[in-house]
Write a protein that holds these residues in place. Structure first.
Motif, PDB file in Angstrom:
ATOM      1  N   ALA A 144      44.081 -18.713 -10.519  1.00 44.31           N
ATOM      2  CA  ALA A 144      43.590 -18.646 -11.883  1.00 44.31           C
ATOM      3  C   ALA A 144      44.647 -18.152 -12.854  1.00 44.31           C
ATOM      4  N   LEU A 145      45.497 -17.240 -12.424  1.00 44.28           N
ATOM      5  CA  LEU A 145      46.402 -16.590 -13.358  1.00 44.28           C
ATOM      6  C   LEU A 145      47.864 -16.692 -12.942  1.00 44.28           C
ATOM      7  N   GLY A 146      48.131 -17.371 -11.823  1.00 41.81           N
ATOM      8  CA  GLY A 146      49.470 -17.357 -11.264  1.00 41.81           C
ATOM      9  C   GLY A 146      50.495 -18.158 -12.039  1.00 41.81           C
ATOM     10  N   TYR A 195      37.948 -23.190 -19.251  1.00 46.98           N
ATOM     11  CA  TYR A 195      36.585 -22.872 -18.821  1.00 46.98           C
ATOM     12  C   TYR A 195      36.009 -21.750 -19.678  1.00 46.98           C
ATOM     13  N   ALA A 196      36.862 -20.741 -19.963  1.00 51.69           N
ATOM     14  CA  ALA A 196      36.382 -19.603 -20.752  1.00 51.69           C
ATOM     15  C   ALA A 196      35.863 -20.065 -22.112  1.00 51.69           C
ATOM     16  N   THR A 197      36.532 -21.080 -22.695  1.00 58.74           N
ATOM     17  CA  THR A 197      36.094 -21.591 -24.001  1.00 58.74           C
ATOM     18  C   THR A 197      34.635 -22.058 -23.943  1.00 58.74           C
ATOM     19  N   ASN A 198      34.315 -22.833 -22.901  1.00 54.48           N
ATOM     20  CA  ASN A 198      32.919 -23.268 -22.722  1.00 54.48           C
ATOM     21  C   ASN A 198      31.979 -22.078 -22.716  1.00 54.48           C
ATOM     22  N   GLN A 228      38.249 -21.382 -12.230  1.00 55.03           N
ATOM     23  CA  GLN A 228      39.535 -21.973 -11.893  1.00 55.03           C
ATOM     24  C   GLN A 228      40.018 -21.442 -10.538  1.00 55.03           C
ATOM     25  N   GLY A 229      39.895 -20.126 -10.352  1.00 57.34           N
ATOM     26  CA  GLY A 229      40.327 -19.543  -9.089  1.00 57.34           C
ATOM     27  C   GLY A 229      39.521 -20.090  -7.924  1.00 57.34           C
ATOM     28  N   GLY A 230      38.230 -20.298  -8.141  1.00 55.41           N
ATOM     29  CA  GLY A 230      37.374 -20.843  -7.096  1.00 55.41           C
ATOM     30  C   GLY A 230      37.814 -22.243  -6.697  1.00 55.41           C
ATOM     31  N   ASP A 231      38.219 -23.027  -7.707  1.00 52.52           N
ATOM     32  CA  ASP A 231      38.740 -24.363  -7.426  1.00 52.52           C
ATOM     33  C   ASP A 231      39.955 -24.293  -6.514  1.00 52.52           C
ATOM     34  N   ALA A 232      40.876 -23.398  -6.927  1.00 53.72           N
ATOM     35  CA  ALA A 232      42.110 -23.259  -6.149  1.00 53.72           C
ATOM     36  C   ALA A 232      41.796 -22.756  -4.744  1.00 53.72           C
ATOM     37  N   LEU A 233      40.860 -21.819  -4.687  1.00 52.60           N
ATOM     38  CA  LEU A 233      40.500 -21.221  -3.401  1.00 52.60           C
ATOM     39  C   LEU A 233      39.942 -22.259  -2.438  1.00 52.60           C
ATOM     40  N   SER A 234      39.122 -23.173  -2.974  1.00 55.76           N
ATOM     41  CA  SER A 234      38.493 -24.153  -2.080  1.00 55.76           C
ATOM     42  C   SER A 234      39.531 -25.116  -1.517  1.00 55.76           C
TER      43      SER A 234
END
Lengths: 367, 322
Positions: free
Chosen positions: A51-53, A64-67, A318-324
């Motif tokens: 998410a932040l890397g 995503y945060a904007t939504n 976003q992090g969850g996406d990367a994690l999966s």
């Protein structure tokens, strides 16, 4: 003496208690990860890295945060009036129609900064319109707004699918979506903003909607805490009977508040429709309306809290996406689990620790 | 329309109504006791998953049913803990349960079976299969009554008949027992019930447990009677349609059944109409049928078809005065 009536300092009510609730929600999420057979710490590391890397990850996170800022504000405004708008999902969906129509009408003729105000207004009007009937039913007929907004989510979904499949679809194409907007109907990316911090935006659809969202935060803050109407909204939320007794018009306040709430939800559509995919698609909202409930709860219905909570959920998405990708055993659905736990502990069980905290406070804190 | 097959539409109406009937009756118990239950959908999904997993592990549909009910009751108790004991917002708690159900079932399903959130297909012996009534097959070709008997009355699984028994049973419990009287009272005026020396908390917990049992049946029906396993998000909004049916029936048991049958019929009719042309209109969009239950409920709530008056204390946590 009952613990419920003991006053606590603000830093406990607005800082420590939400923090403790979040910690419990994340601990249980960790237990789920551990139960599946993965290392929770490793998962957190991958999640934060994703998410932040890098610039692209941050771009997606803020996208995503904007939504969630829009839908969070939408839920929050209604919540201040004591109304539970569970229909941000549907209002955002229908708002997408307003935004898309503006783009479809104008993108051949004018640059994006001319289209933008029309798209903003279109999205807000369509979103507000979708909140109007539930608002009217609540104000005039006393039907519970939760029930009617749920119903309108489903009605809106059916209507949008119909429109996309039968009306707005490009003739000869299979996919139920509008044509791709030209550049005049898109919102440009904020690549310069990421670049300012030395990152590269890559494929992230982080766009101008983010700035609109931040602007709306200021507008909502001013509306709720700096105007007469905002005062009326808060009075109604604190005590409907007192508000009516004080001469605050109930019907007008309820309907206007819901229109504002629906409008904010509708504006969420700018981000995915004009900013990311440049076309109107089926189910583009993707649950952001419901995340708005969690965001608003966590942010205590204050714009600053909402921005922070929205970014947290952006990180999760976003992090969850990367994690999966890296841990195939943990699917994207894990985000939904965390979301549910956050809503449960930060929302429904928000006062679970209060009696214990009060006892500790009374023994040690007061001196 | 040349081949409007009324019998087969009615047969599938029954099949599609059953989960709605169970779920709406579940909502009837909680909402009549003054606890809003937006989490019906989630409980259904949780119990569907539990039933499918248990039936797959043991090969017995009855253990599946028990597991479905147990998990659903557990979730109900969480809802009760949040909204009765902690006096949290009942709607927020319901929303949380729906999130959790949708997420956890998919995550666990994927982690345990690696089939994209599905559970492995069940063999017929691990499912509730159709019960053929005596002489149903012989009567199948003997005119309308015979076909009605064979396709609409006979040929369903045991949960279907339990659902139709649950309707009068719920009516009896709510209107003819002391528990039911108190349950209805606690949804209207919990203060009065408390004054009479009856625990509001315990009554509301019992109401949510009843709801858990009924939701457990409905999820089990979805996973191991109607289908042969759990599919991700298989409740697909049925919990909300059941909620609509509950309101449409104005929170009364027998009308609940009728409303569920009506909404089930709309669903069955929509399936039947798919791809068929109506003379003069052309193909009727399936979305109209999908939206119709919700539109009807909103029209009802607007007060155009009688007045739907919800239980007075619904959604309000009870605070005992000190």
């Amino acid at each position: 003496m009952s613990t419920a009536s003991v006053p606590l300092p603000n830093w406990i009510t607005y800082g420590l208690m939400p923090f403790l609730n979040l910690v419990v929600a994340f601990l249980i999420s960790g237990v789920v990860v551990w139960f599946i057979g993965e290392s929770p710490l490793e998962a957190v590391k991958l999640l934060l890295q994703g998410a932040l890397g890098n610039g692209e990850g941050i771009g997606f996170t803020l996208y995503y945060a904007t939504n969630f800022i829009f839908t969070g504000l939408s839920v929050a405004v209604a919540y201040h009036a004591g109304l539970f708008n569970i229909g941000s999902e549907g209002q955002a969906y229908v708002g997408g129609l307003g935004a898309a129509l503006a783009s479809l009408a104008l993108d051949h003729y004018v640059p994006w900064y001319v289209t933008m105000p029309f798209a903003v207004i279109g999205a807000a009007i369509f979103g507000a319109a979708w909140a109007l009937i539930p608002a009217w039913l609540q104000a005039k007929r006393g039907s519970h707004i939760v029930i009617t907004t749920i119903m309108f989510n489903f009605i809106g979904a059916a209507m949008m699918v119909y429109l996309l499949v039968h009306v707005l679809i490009v003739p000869g194409k299979m996919a139920p979506e509008t044509r791709v907007f030209l550049e005049g109907g898109q919102l440009p990316k904020l690549d310069w903003l990421i670049a300012m911090f030395g990152g590269k935006i890559g494929a992230a659809p982080f766009n101008v909607s983010f700035l609109i969202a931040l602007f709306m935060c200021v507008v909502v803050w001013a509306l709720i805490w700096r105007t007469k109407f905002g005062y009326e909204i808060r009075t109604l939320g604190a005590s409907p009977t007192a508000a009516i007794y004080a001469g605050i018009p109930y019907v007008k306040t309820v309907i206007l508040t819901m229109l504002i709430s629906g409008g904010l939800a509708g504006m969420m559509a700018l981000n995915p429709v004009l900013g990311a995919s440049a076309r109107l698609q089926v189910e583009f909202v993707g649950g952001a309306g419901f995340v708005g409930i969690a965001v608003s709860l966590m942010g205590r219905s204050h714009p600053i809290g909402i921005v922070l909570a929205a970014i947290l959920f952006g990180v999760l998405y976003q992090g969850g996406d990367a994690l999966s990708f890296d841990m195939p055993k943990i699917t994207r659905d894990m985000i939904v689990v965390i979301q549910g736990l956050v809503v449960l502990f930060a929302g429904a069980l928000e006062y679970m620790f209060r009696p214990a905290i009060v006892r500790v406070w009374q023994r040690f804190g007061k001196a | 329309m040349e081949n409007l097959d009324i019998i087969s539409i009615l047969g599938s109406t029954i099949r599609l109504s059953i989960p709605l009937i169970f779920t709406a009756l579940a909502g009837l118990f909680t909402e009549r006791a003054g606890v809003f239950d937006i989490g019906l959908e989630g409980k259904m999904l949780f119990s569907a998953f539990a039933a499918a997993v248990a039936a797959f592990m043991t090969g017995s549909p009855w253990i599946g049913l028990l597991a479905g009910i147990a998990v659903s009751v557990l979730i109900s108790l969480i809802h009760g803990f949040a909204s009765i004991t902690n006096r949290g917002n009942q709607i927020v708690s319901g929303v949380a349960i729906n999130f959790l159900a949708s997420g956890l079932t998919a995550v666990l399903g994927q982690a345990w079976f690696s089939q994209g959130g599905r559970t492995p297909p069940l063999s017929p012996s691990a499912r509730f299969t159709e019960i053929i009534f005596p002489y149903a097959n012989e009567l199948r070709d003997t005119g309308f009554v015979g076909r009605f008997y064979a396709n609409v009355i006979s040929g369903h699984n045991v949960l279907t008949y339990i659902a139709f028994l649950a309707v009068p049973a719920s009516w009896w419990v709510l209107y003819r027992t002391r528990f039911g009287l108190r349950l209805r009272a606690v949804g209207e005026n919990p203060g009065a019930v408390d004054t009479a020396g009856i625990s509001v908390t315990w009554l509301r917990y019992r109401a949510t447990i009843c709801a858990g049992i009924l939701c457990g049946c409905s999820g089990t029906y979805l996973a191991i009677a109607q289908s042969a396993g759990f599919v991700k998000d298989m409740s697909a909004g049925k919990g909300f349609i059941a909620l609509a049916a509950l309101i449409f029936a104005k929170w009364r048991p027998v009308p609940v059944m009728l409303a569920c049958l009506l909404f089930g019929f709309l669903d069955a009719f929509a399936n039947f109409m798919q791809g068929k042309n109506v003379p003069g209109i052309g193909e009727v969009p399936v979305q109209i049928f999908q939206a119709l239950p919700y539109v009807l409920t909103c029209v009802l709530l607007a007060g155009f078809i009688g007045v739907a008056r919800p239980p007075k204390a619904g959604g309000v946590p009870y605070v005992k005065e000190r």
